[in-house]
Scaffold this motif. Structure first.
Motif, PDB file in Angstrom:
ATOM      1  N   GLU A  20      11.220   6.001   4.033  1.00  0.00           N
ATOM      2  CA  GLU A  20      11.271   4.621   3.551  1.00  0.00           C
ATOM      3  C   GLU A  20      10.725   3.686   4.627  1.00  0.00           C
ATOM      4  OE1 GLU A  20      14.953   2.894   1.565  1.00  0.00           O
ATOM      5  OE2 GLU A  20      14.939   1.825   3.489  1.00  0.00           O
ATOM      6  N   LYS A  21       9.773   2.846   4.235  1.00  0.00           N
ATOM      7  CA  LYS A  21       9.197   1.900   5.203  1.00  0.00           C
ATOM      8  C   LYS A  21      10.163   0.761   5.486  1.00  0.00           C
ATOM      9  CE  LYS A  21       5.149  -0.958   6.153  1.00  0.00           C
ATOM     10  NZ  LYS A  21       4.959  -0.352   7.479  1.00  0.00           N
ATOM     11  N   CYS A  22      10.762   0.209   4.431  1.00  0.00           N
ATOM     12  CA  CYS A  22      11.723  -0.877   4.597  1.00  0.00           C
ATOM     13  C   CYS A  22      12.514  -1.029   3.302  1.00  0.00           C
ATOM     14  CB  CYS A  22      11.026  -2.193   4.975  1.00  0.00           C
ATOM     15  SG  CYS A  22      10.160  -2.988   3.613  1.00  0.00           S
ATOM     16  N   PRO A  23      13.639  -1.745   3.331  1.00  0.00           N
ATOM     17  CA  PRO A  23      14.440  -1.915   2.107  1.00  0.00           C
ATOM     18  C   PRO A  23      13.672  -2.557   0.961  1.00  0.00           C
ATOM     19  CG  PRO A  23      15.716  -2.539   4.033  1.00  0.00           C
ATOM     20  CD  PRO A  23      14.312  -2.313   4.504  1.00  0.00           C
ATOM     21  N   SER A  24      12.744  -3.430   1.276  1.00  0.00           N
ATOM     22  CA  SER A  24      11.958  -4.073   0.224  1.00  0.00           C
ATOM     23  C   SER A  24      11.086  -3.060  -0.511  1.00  0.00           C
ATOM     24  CB  SER A  24      11.091  -5.182   0.821  1.00  0.00           C
ATOM     25  OG  SER A  24      10.291  -5.791  -0.162  1.00  0.00           O
ATOM     26  N   GLU A  25      10.500  -2.133   0.223  1.00  0.00           N
ATOM     27  CA  GLU A  25       9.719  -1.072  -0.423  1.00  0.00           C
ATOM     28  C   GLU A  25      10.590  -0.304  -1.408  1.00  0.00           C
ATOM     29  OE1 GLU A  25       6.899   2.492   1.181  1.00  0.00           O
ATOM     30  OE2 GLU A  25       9.045   2.654   1.634  1.00  0.00           O
ATOM     31  N   ARG A  26      11.818  -0.027  -1.013  1.00  0.00           N
ATOM     32  CA  ARG A  26      12.751   0.686  -1.881  1.00  0.00           C
ATOM     33  C   ARG A  26      12.970  -0.066  -3.197  1.00  0.00           C
ATOM     34  NH1 ARG A  26      18.219  -0.264   0.100  1.00  0.00           N
ATOM     35  NH2 ARG A  26      17.335   0.519   2.041  1.00  0.00           N
ATOM     36  N   ILE A  27      13.079  -1.387  -3.125  1.00  0.00           N
ATOM     37  CA  ILE A  27      13.277  -2.197  -4.325  1.00  0.00           C
ATOM     38  C   ILE A  27      12.153  -1.957  -5.320  1.00  0.00           C
ATOM     39  CG2 ILE A  27      13.296  -4.563  -5.218  1.00  0.00           C
ATOM     40  CD1 ILE A  27      14.705  -5.418  -2.652  1.00  0.00           C
ATOM     41  N   TYR A  28      10.924  -1.986  -4.860  1.00  0.00           N
ATOM     42  CA  TYR A  28       9.781  -1.807  -5.748  1.00  0.00           C
ATOM     43  C   TYR A  28       9.721  -0.392  -6.318  1.00  0.00           C
ATOM     44  CZ  TYR A  28       7.999  -6.387  -4.483  1.00  0.00           C
ATOM     45  OH  TYR A  28       7.849  -7.755  -4.324  1.00  0.00           O
ATOM     46  N   LEU A  29      10.041   0.609  -5.499  1.00  0.00           N
ATOM     47  CA  LEU A  29      10.033   1.989  -6.000  1.00  0.00           C
ATOM     48  C   LEU A  29      11.093   2.184  -7.082  1.00  0.00           C
ATOM     49  CD1 LEU A  29       9.488   4.120  -2.767  1.00  0.00           C
ATOM     50  CD2 LEU A  29       7.913   3.860  -4.692  1.00  0.00           C
ATOM     51  N   LEU A  30      12.268   1.618  -6.880  1.00  0.00           N
ATOM     52  CA  LEU A  30      13.321   1.758  -7.887  1.00  0.00           C
ATOM     53  C   LEU A  30      12.953   1.035  -9.177  1.00  0.00           C
ATOM     54  CD1 LEU A  30      16.579   1.374  -5.730  1.00  0.00           C
ATOM     55  CD2 LEU A  30      15.495   3.472  -6.564  1.00  0.00           C
ATOM     56  N   LYS A  31      12.268  -0.087  -9.074  1.00  0.00           N
ATOM     57  CA  LYS A  31      11.868  -0.839 -10.274  1.00  0.00           C
ATOM     58  C   LYS A  31      10.873  -0.074 -11.132  1.00  0.00           C
ATOM     59  CE  LYS A  31      12.624  -5.621  -8.752  1.00  0.00           C
ATOM     60  NZ  LYS A  31      11.963  -6.914  -8.375  1.00  0.00           N
ATOM     61  N   THR A  32      10.137   0.858 -10.537  1.00  0.00           N
ATOM     62  CA  THR A  32       9.173   1.627 -11.333  1.00  0.00           C
ATOM     63  C   THR A  32       9.859   2.568 -12.312  1.00  0.00           C
ATOM     64  OG1 THR A  32       9.010   3.495  -9.779  1.00  0.00           O
ATOM     65  CG2 THR A  32       7.551   1.587  -9.394  1.00  0.00           C
ATOM     66  N   ALA A  50       0.836  -1.201   0.000  1.00  0.00           N
ATOM     67  CA  ALA A  50       0.000   0.000   0.000  1.00  0.00           C
ATOM     68  C   ALA A  50       0.872   1.253   0.000  1.00  0.00           C
ATOM     69  CB  ALA A  50      -0.931  -0.008   1.214  1.00  0.00           C
ATOM     70  N   SER A  51       1.963   1.202   0.768  1.00  0.00           N
ATOM     71  CA  SER A  51       2.876   2.340   0.837  1.00  0.00           C
ATOM     72  C   SER A  51       3.577   2.573  -0.504  1.00  0.00           C
ATOM     73  CB  SER A  51       3.907   2.104   1.943  1.00  0.00           C
ATOM     74  OG  SER A  51       4.802   3.179   2.047  1.00  0.00           O
ATOM     75  N   VAL A  52       3.973   1.497  -1.163  1.00  0.00           N
ATOM     76  CA  VAL A  52       4.593   1.623  -2.488  1.00  0.00           C
ATOM     77  C   VAL A  52       3.639   2.330  -3.449  1.00  0.00           C
ATOM     78  CG1 VAL A  52       5.391   0.356  -4.517  1.00  0.00           C
ATOM     79  CG2 VAL A  52       6.143  -0.333  -2.242  1.00  0.00           C
ATOM     80  N   ALA A  53       2.385   1.921  -3.438  1.00  0.00           N
ATOM     81  CA  ALA A  53       1.396   2.523  -4.340  1.00  0.00           C
ATOM     82  C   ALA A  53       1.228   4.015  -4.046  1.00  0.00           C
ATOM     83  CB  ALA A  53       0.057   1.795  -4.212  1.00  0.00           C
ATOM     84  N   ARG A  54       1.125   4.360  -2.764  1.00  0.00           N
ATOM     85  CA  ARG A  54       0.957   5.774  -2.395  1.00  0.00           C
ATOM     86  C   ARG A  54       2.171   6.601  -2.805  1.00  0.00           C
ATOM     87  NH1 ARG A  54      -0.991   3.481   2.449  1.00  0.00           N
ATOM     88  NH2 ARG A  54       1.012   3.914   3.460  1.00  0.00           N
ATOM     89  N   LYS A  55       3.346   6.072  -2.537  1.00  0.00           N
ATOM     90  CA  LYS A  55       4.558   6.841  -2.828  1.00  0.00           C
ATOM     91  C   LYS A  55       4.810   6.950  -4.327  1.00  0.00           C
ATOM     92  CE  LYS A  55       6.516   5.953   1.672  1.00  0.00           C
ATOM     93  NZ  LYS A  55       7.348   5.086   2.516  1.00  0.00           N
ATOM     94  N   TYR A  56       4.510   5.886  -5.072  1.00  0.00           N
ATOM     95  CA  TYR A  56       4.669   5.973  -6.519  1.00  0.00           C
ATOM     96  C   TYR A  56       3.727   7.032  -7.089  1.00  0.00           C
ATOM     97  CZ  TYR A  56       4.498   4.785 -11.456  1.00  0.00           C
ATOM     98  OH  TYR A  56       4.535   4.855 -12.825  1.00  0.00           O
ATOM     99  N   SER A  57       2.481   7.051  -6.597  1.00  0.00           N
ATOM    100  CA  SER A  57       1.525   8.060  -7.054  1.00  0.00           C
ATOM    101  C   SER A  57       2.020   9.464  -6.718  1.00  0.00           C
ATOM    102  CB  SER A  57       0.162   7.807  -6.408  1.00  0.00           C
ATOM    103  OG  SER A  57      -0.771   8.801  -6.775  1.00  0.00           O
ATOM    104  N   TYR A  58       2.537   9.620  -5.498  1.00  0.00           N
ATOM    105  CA  TYR A  58       3.076  10.929  -5.093  1.00  0.00           C
ATOM    106  C   TYR A  58       4.239  11.351  -5.983  1.00  0.00           C
ATOM    107  CZ  TYR A  58       6.312  13.974  -2.586  1.00  0.00           C
ATOM    108  OH  TYR A  58       7.203  14.966  -2.268  1.00  0.00           O
ATOM    109  N   LEU A  59       5.145  10.418  -6.281  1.00  0.00           N
ATOM    110  CA  LEU A  59       6.318  10.741  -7.094  1.00  0.00           C
ATOM    111  C   LEU A  59       5.930  11.058  -8.534  1.00  0.00           C
ATOM    112  CD1 LEU A  59       8.763   8.067  -5.653  1.00  0.00           C
ATOM    113  CD2 LEU A  59       8.929  10.537  -5.332  1.00  0.00           C
ATOM    114  N   ARG A  60       4.911  10.386  -9.069  1.00  0.00           N
ATOM    115  CA  ARG A  60       4.437  10.716 -10.421  1.00  0.00           C
ATOM    116  C   ARG A  60       3.863  12.136 -10.442  1.00  0.00           C
ATOM    117  NH1 ARG A  60       6.493   8.470 -14.474  1.00  0.00           N
ATOM    118  NH2 ARG A  60       4.731   9.311 -15.649  1.00  0.00           N
ATOM    119  N   ARG A  61       3.096  12.488  -9.426  1.00  0.00           N
ATOM    120  CA  ARG A  61       2.563  13.866  -9.360  1.00  0.00           C
ATOM    121  C   ARG A  61       3.687  14.869  -9.229  1.00  0.00           C
ATOM    122  NH1 ARG A  61      -0.923  11.404  -5.656  1.00  0.00           N
ATOM    123  NH2 ARG A  61       0.060  12.566  -3.942  1.00  0.00           N
TER     124      ARG A  61
END
Length: 347
Positions: free
Chosen positions: A105-117, A29-40
């Motif tokens: 950053e919530k955790c290192p795993s969240e970072r992985i998903y954000l970088l993959k976007t 859920a955090s990945v989705a929120r942060k990706y949306s924020y970063l796109r905006r």
């Protein structure tokens, strides 16, 4: 008794599984929120590069690597630069003049998903590979750090924190002096405490017991300081070590934020402490210091600090090579303090 132990063991397992399940759900859920924020955000900055600096923990590492923000700003003068950081350490980067912001950053795993976007145009990742979240299966990898052979087993053999972590980010090795950026409201908060002028500030406990010096030695040292000099002594940190009651001794343990702690250290005439975040604050704040080191895992002859402390300016590094900090002779610390403070002023 055996059945009771098994019950408690099973309960701990189920609690961990529940926490893991909740954490992973919250992560996505955090990945989705942060990706949306970063796109905006990318739409708002209208073509400027979105640049990420990644070093999410620890206190000393983030302070030591502060010059990376300045270097990245030089490379991207028009970039929108944000620092990815854990919530507990966000205030260390919140006020940096070369950053446009930070992202928790919530955790290192969240970072992985954000970088993959691919949402970031440029990434400077200072983390060494394989520092995993305790709940998530993903294994964070930094190809740049891997390419130069930087691991948790050798990084202190190869240089100080800033020197090596800047290379892990794909930058040239940086040797600049770290700085603390402390806003006026923090200074006003410390003013309101009406602390004595020019104290000796001590820090006795780190997040790792292997870095610590015995409590009996700290109490002995503070007793000697109070009996020998007219200077007030203040202990900082999360938990108190010194138990002495004296009008010239004060404990602020557990009472200060990170930046408030840095400001108290900045006002000190001398900092005495073990290898920890506050030691890096003293280095960044130009405070004279005595730092107690010792063997840490396989690291014997190492120095975490860059800048002034690395150059040996107003700093005494004590290390009984091959022995842990706990075995550092007491009289070494007393002698170092006397050299810094001058001849005893009380008979």
């Amino acid at each position: 008794m055996a059945s009771e132990q098994a019950w408690w063991r099973d309960k701990a397992v189920w609690i961990f599984k529940y926490q893991k399940f909740v954490h992973i759900l919250e992560k996505f859920a955090s990945v989705a929120r942060k990706y949306s924020y970063l796109r905006r955000l990318k739409a708002q900055i209208a073509g400027r590069p979105l640049v990420a600096i990644i070093l999410s923990e620890q206190i000393g590492d983030i302070i030591a690597c502060e010059p990376v923000a300045r270097e990245v700003r030089k490379r991207h003068p028009n970039g929108h630069i944000i620092w990815l950081v854990r919530e507990a350490y966000a205030e260390l980067v919140r006020h940096h003049p070369d950053l446009n912001g930070y992202l928790v950053e919530k955790c290192p795993s969240e970072r992985i998903y954000l970088l993959k976007t691919g949402v970031f145009d440029v990434v400077y990742n200072m983390h060494i590979s394989h520092r995993k979240c305790k709940y998530c299966p993903e294994d964070p990898v930094n190809p740049t750090a891997d390419q130069i052979g930087l691991t948790f087993d050798n990084y202190y053999h190869r240089g100080d924190i800033l020197y090596m972590f800047s290379q892990a980010a794909g930058l040239p090795p940086i040797t600049a002096d770290p700085k603390m950026h402390i806003p006026d409201y923090v200074k006003q908060r410390i003013n309101s405490l009406h602390l004595p002028d020019s104290p000796i500030v001590i820090h006795c406990q780190s997040s790792h017991v292997a870095r610590d010096w015995p409590a009996a030695n700290w109490n002995r040292l503070v007793k000697w300081l109070l009996e020998t000099y007219p200077f007030p002594v203040i202990e900082i940190g999360l938990f108190p070590t010194v138990t002495i009651e004296h009008p010239n001794f004060q404990s602020l343990c557990g009472q200060l934020s990170l930046l408030e702690t840095a400001e108290v250290i900045h006002r000190a005439q001398l900092f005495i402490g073990i290898d920890s975040g506050p030691a890096h604050m003293a280095n960044a704040g130009n405070t004279p210091g005595i730092i107690l080191l010792g063997q840490l895992y396989d690291f014997v002859d190492y120095l975490p600090y860059s800048g002034r402390y690395k150059r040996g300016e107003n700093i005494t590094i004590l290390n009984d090579y091959g022995h842990p900090c706990a075995e550092l002779p007491y009289h070494w610390v007393e002698n170092a303090a006397q050299k810094q403070l001058g001849e005893p002023q009380f008979a």
